[in-house]
Design a protein around this motif. Structure first.
Motif: not given
Length: 303
Positions: A186, A194, A196, A269
């Motif tokens: 990430y 963040r 990722g 993510n």
């Protein structure tokens, strides 16, 4: 001696305070899932690796997660996921599986927790000097539990729960366990967002994610056994071999009990990093938080 210990204690406290500012994040994941089991697959007999997966049966995986990083090398992540898996013998070129003519769909709920081992980190991507973007690469492994409810399609196109039917004369649980493992990375953007990618493989302790494992318990019933003589004749003719396949009746081979089912997920993510509230950290490291302006003290003229 006491002075040295005092200086060392201040240094460690400052380091831990700085590290603790962004050691927690929470967010959501969105991606795809596929499974390796008895239904579908490639032209050859069933294999125990990803090469036997059918990409056209890739389905979705969505979830939410919470992660806490408790050292420079390790973090713990817990997640709750909704995963759909499916397979269909009609889409394989393997004659035996095509003539078996089974299919399934399974909407699963997964709760899993794993440890992340960080292998590589860049603290300042782009070398901007602001340390606002970093990169982290990690391996992970842990334990999980999931709710599994396979369904099969009948002649009318309706999806029917298969576990209560005991299609192989076996009563198996809808709650099962897995061992998730994989690789991920990430970027932290602007110190608090963040983004990722994570790829994970779940080794499970059940062979009934697709409701297929061993032998038939029933003759033709249109759900657990859909094989017809017309289909057998068609498959035999396509392969130009006489008597290649015969009816799959009760007691004959239905699946491979030697290997349990497994599944793979690949997700993007997105998460928010939580900033700590250490007054010591804020007063000493405002440049990390992007607060470079000094407060001016107001004074009143004295006459």
């Amino acid at each position: 001696m006491q002075k040295r210990v005092y200086i060392l204690a201040i240094f460690l406290f400052a380091s831990l305070s700085g590290f603790s500012q962004y050691n927690v994040d929470y967010g959501f994941s969105l991606g795809v899932a596929n499974y390796l089991g008895d239904i579908g697959g490639g032209i050859e007999t069933a294999k125990s690796g990803p090469s036997d997966m059918k990409l056209d049966h890739t389905r979705f995986a969505i979830g939410g997660f919470y992660r806490t990083r408790f050292s420079q090398k390790f973090a713990f992540k817990g997640s709750l996921n909704y995963i759909r898996l499916s397979g269909d013998d009609s889409n394989t070129a393997n004659p035996a599986r095509r003539s078996r003519n089974l299919n399934f769909r399974n909407d699963m709920y997964e709760l899993e927790g794993h440890l992340e081992l960080y292998l590589f980190r860049v603290n300042d991507v782009g070398r901007t000097g602001r340390y606002s973007t970093d990169f982290n690469l990690y391996l992970f492994g842990g334990v999980g539990a999931f709710y599994s409810n396979p369904k099969g399609q009948n002649a009318n196109g309706d999806w029917v729960e298969l576990q209560p039917l005991q299609t192989e004369g076996v009563s198996y649980s809808k709650i099962n366990f897995s061992i998730p493992a994989g690789l991920g990375f990430y970027y932290t953007i602007d110190r608090k967002y963040r983004l990722g990618l994570e790829m994970g493989w779940r080794t499970t302790f059940t062979d009934y994610i697709d409701d297929v494992s061993n032998t038939y318990a029933n003759d033709y019933d249109g759900i657990s056994n859909k094989t017809t003589q017309a289909l057998l004749d068609k498959v035999n003719a396509e392969n130009d071999v006489n008597n290649l396949l015969t009816n799959f009746d009760a007691g004959s081979r239905r699946g491979n009990p030697d290997d349990n089912d497994s599944y793979l997920t690949a997700t993007v993510n997105f998460s928010w990093a939580i900033r700590g509230r250490s007054n010591f950290y804020k007063s000493k490291h405002n440049w990390v938080l992007g607060k470079n302006k000094r407060k001016r003290r107001k004074s009143r003229a004295k006459f």
